[in-house]
Design an enzyme around this catalytic site. Structure first.
Site, short mmCIF file in Angstrom:
data_model
loop_
_atom_site.label_atom_id
_atom_site.label_comp_id
_atom_site.label_asym_id
_atom_site.label_seq_id
_atom_site.Cartn_x
_atom_site.Cartn_y
_atom_site.Cartn_z
CD GLN A 11 -3.24 0.37 2.04
OE1 GLN A 11 -3.30 -0.78 2.44
NE2 GLN A 11 -4.10 1.28 2.41
CB SER A 89 2.21 -5.06 3.84
OG SER A 89 0.99 -5.05 4.55
CG LEU A 90 -1.34 -5.53 -1.27
CD1 LEU A 90 -2.61 -6.34 -1.35
CD2 LEU A 90 -1.53 -4.18 -1.87
NE ARG A 114 -3.37 -8.25 4.14
CZ ARG A 114 -2.60 -7.19 4.01
NH1 ARG A 114 -2.92 -6.25 3.12
NH2 ARG A 114 -1.51 -7.04 4.74
CG HIS A 198 1.61 -4.58 9.41
ND1 HIS A 198 1.52 -5.91 9.06
CD2 HIS A 198 1.52 -3.88 8.24
CE1 HIS A 198 1.40 -6.01 7.75
NE2 HIS A 198 1.39 -4.80 7.23
CD GLN A 247 1.07 -9.60 5.65
OE1 GLN A 247 -0.05 -9.13 5.62
NE2 GLN A 247 1.79 -9.82 4.57
#
Length: 304
Positions: A11, A89-90, A114, A198, A247
């Site tokens: 992101q 991440s993503l 998500r 996170h 995660q």
């Protein structure tokens, strides 16, 4: 013989007009983008190609948009064969699709779920992120621990040496920012985001995602994907699924991931997707390795 790895952005790398030139130049890209629109029941391609920037910035659209751009590029590349992948991440979802651990059609729905769950968690448990530049990670972790008396706060991204993102409640992050500033950080800057990604404030998103993960078929990956949570390679489907679950509330160990990949012999990296964020991070982690970016159709042309 160089050892190649694909890296996939997360992101923040989105831009209005993303993947439009892929759509205009490739029948395969058109098919995949239309499939994504149909799977989501949303005109995602319109948001990607035409904006507004405001709409594209909404987590529930940002995440599938970046994922889609990345996996379309990866599927168009014919002549580069990676031996491993990682995603920020993503981006870990994009990496897993490139490694055949999740099918594209299932993954786009998972990524949207998500994004929606994270956006909702940000509304239900408001929080923020802040970038801390110029302090060692152990020091930032120490300050986060100290600031925890004021509210939830922890390290969310270990991006590159001296570049860390912290995440948590408004009061916790504010206190940690003050401590980092007085502790000698060069830059302390709050980031405009829709939630405390996170961090434990994403627990409701994690719970929601678990249901979606359990309904999604996973497969052993055809090459290792280095996971954000552990910074280590994984190929086994159940472990992959569990690490995607963990995660959501765990830090992204990006610096460690790249260091481990280099230690494992990888010396040529390709950022696959919008923007140049990961190229910058890799250069800061190790200026000696080769790093290339593939974002536009003109970048992908030489690898068709």
């Amino acid at each position: 013989m160089s050892k190649k790895a694909f890296l996939f952005p997360g992101q923040g790398s989105q831009y209005v007009g993303m993947a439009k030139d892929l759509y205009d130049n490739s029948v395969e890209a058109v098919e995949m983008i239309k499939t994504a629109d149909d799977a989501l029941g949303v005109n995602l391609s319109y948001i990607m190609f035409n904006g507004s920037e405001e709409q594209l910035k909404q987590t529930e659209f940002t995440q599938p948009a970046i994922f889609l751009h990345s996996v379309v590029l990866a599927s168009l590349i014919r002549t580069l064969q990676p031996k491993a992948a990682a995603g920020h991440s993503l981006g870990e979802y994009s990496a897993l699709v490139s490694a055949n651990a999740i099918q594209f059609y299932d993954a786009i729905k998972l990524v949207r779920a998500r994004g929606k769950a994270m956006q909702q968690a940000g509304i239900d448990n408001p929080g923020t992120l802040a970038a801390i530049v110029g302090l060692e990670s152990a020091k930032v972790e120490e300050f986060c621990k100290e600031a925890s008396s004021e509210g939830v706060v922890q390290c969310a991204n270990f991006n590159s040496p001296g570049q860390i993102v912290i995440s948590g409640s408004l009061t916790g992050v504010k206190k940690a920012m003050e401590l980092c500033k007085s502790g000698g950080a060069k830059i302390v800057k709050e980031l405009v985001v829709s939630g405390a990604f996170h961090s434990p404030l994403m627990q409701s998103a994690k719970d929601s995602l678990l249901k979606d993960l359990n309904e999604t078929p996973f497969y052993d990956s055809r090459f290792p994907v280095y996971a954000n949570v552990t910074a280590k390679p994984v190929t086994q489907k159940d472990e992959i699924k569990n690490l995607l679950y963990e995660q959501v509330t765990s830090p992204v160990r990006w610096e460690e991931t790249i260091v481990n990949m280099i230690a494992d012999g990888f010396d040529e990296f390709y950022e696959i997707g919008p923007g140049k964020v990961l190229q910058g991070l890799v250069k800061r982690i190790n200026p000696d390795v080769k790093i290339f970016g593939i974002d536009k159709f003109k970048d992908v042309e030489e690898y068709l």
